[in-house]
Write an enzyme that holds these catalytic residues in place. Structure first.
Site, PDB file in Angstrom:
ATOM      1  CG  ASN A   7      -1.735   1.165   1.225  1.00  0.00           C
ATOM      2  OD1 ASN A   7      -1.570   2.170   0.567  1.00  0.00           O
ATOM      3  ND2 ASN A   7      -2.783   1.137   1.912  1.00  0.00           N
ATOM      4  NE  ARG A   9      -3.553   7.421   1.187  1.00  0.00           N
ATOM      5  CZ  ARG A   9      -4.628   7.633   1.496  1.00  0.00           C
ATOM      6  NH1 ARG A   9      -5.595   7.163   0.927  1.00  0.00           N
ATOM      7  NH2 ARG A   9      -4.974   8.521   2.599  1.00  0.00           N
ATOM      8  CB  CYS A  10       1.190   1.787   4.242  1.00  0.00           C
ATOM      9  SG  CYS A  10       1.939   1.015   5.789  1.00  0.00           S
ATOM     10  CB  SER A  11       5.282   5.327   6.526  1.00  0.00           C
ATOM     11  OG  SER A  11       4.874   4.909   7.992  1.00  0.00           O
ATOM     12  NE  ARG A  14       6.013   6.238   1.859  1.00  0.00           N
ATOM     13  CZ  ARG A  14       4.833   6.691   2.665  1.00  0.00           C
ATOM     14  NH1 ARG A  14       3.516   6.445   2.563  1.00  0.00           N
ATOM     15  NH2 ARG A  14       5.043   7.303   3.783  1.00  0.00           N
TER      16      ARG A  14
END
Length: 112
Positions: A7, A9-11, A14
């Site tokens: 995802n 948007r998830c740190s 990433r």
């Protein structure tokens, strides 16, 4: 081939992706768009060696909205994750050496 259920948007997702990419090619599966089937989820759970509840984001509104509980069977929880992929904890990294949940991100290094 290494696969990550990702995802962007998830740190944590990433950060995990960056670790995985440092070790070679990776197939990025944006699981919110390319939703895993119940069979996919069962396969990952078997590789992770955990019950379904440990792959769920129980704090998500959908968990409550769907009337789910931590006492539900794996079958119920797996079906819910296949219908509402936002409930799947992220990221999941899958390699020939096994699967790991990228929490913390460094935990995936042992299978790379």
């Amino acid at each position: 081939m290494t696969v990550i259920w990702h995802n962007p948007r998830c740190s944590k997702s990433r950060s995990t992706l960056a670790i995985v990419e440092d070790h070679g090619p990776v197939d990025i599966r944006k699981y919110l768009e390319d939703v895993p089937s119940e069979a996919d989820i069962r396969g990952v759970l078997a590789q992770l060696g955990i019950p379904a509840i440990q792959l769920m984001r129980t704090g998500e509104a959908e968990f409550k909205e769907l009337g789910l509980s931590k006492a539900d069977s794996d079958d119920v929880l797996i079906a819910a994750m296949a219908k509402a992929p936002k409930l799947i904890e992220r990221p999941v990294v899958i390699t020939d050496k096994g699967a790991r949940l990228g929490r913390p991100p460094e935990s995936v290094k042992e299978i790379l």
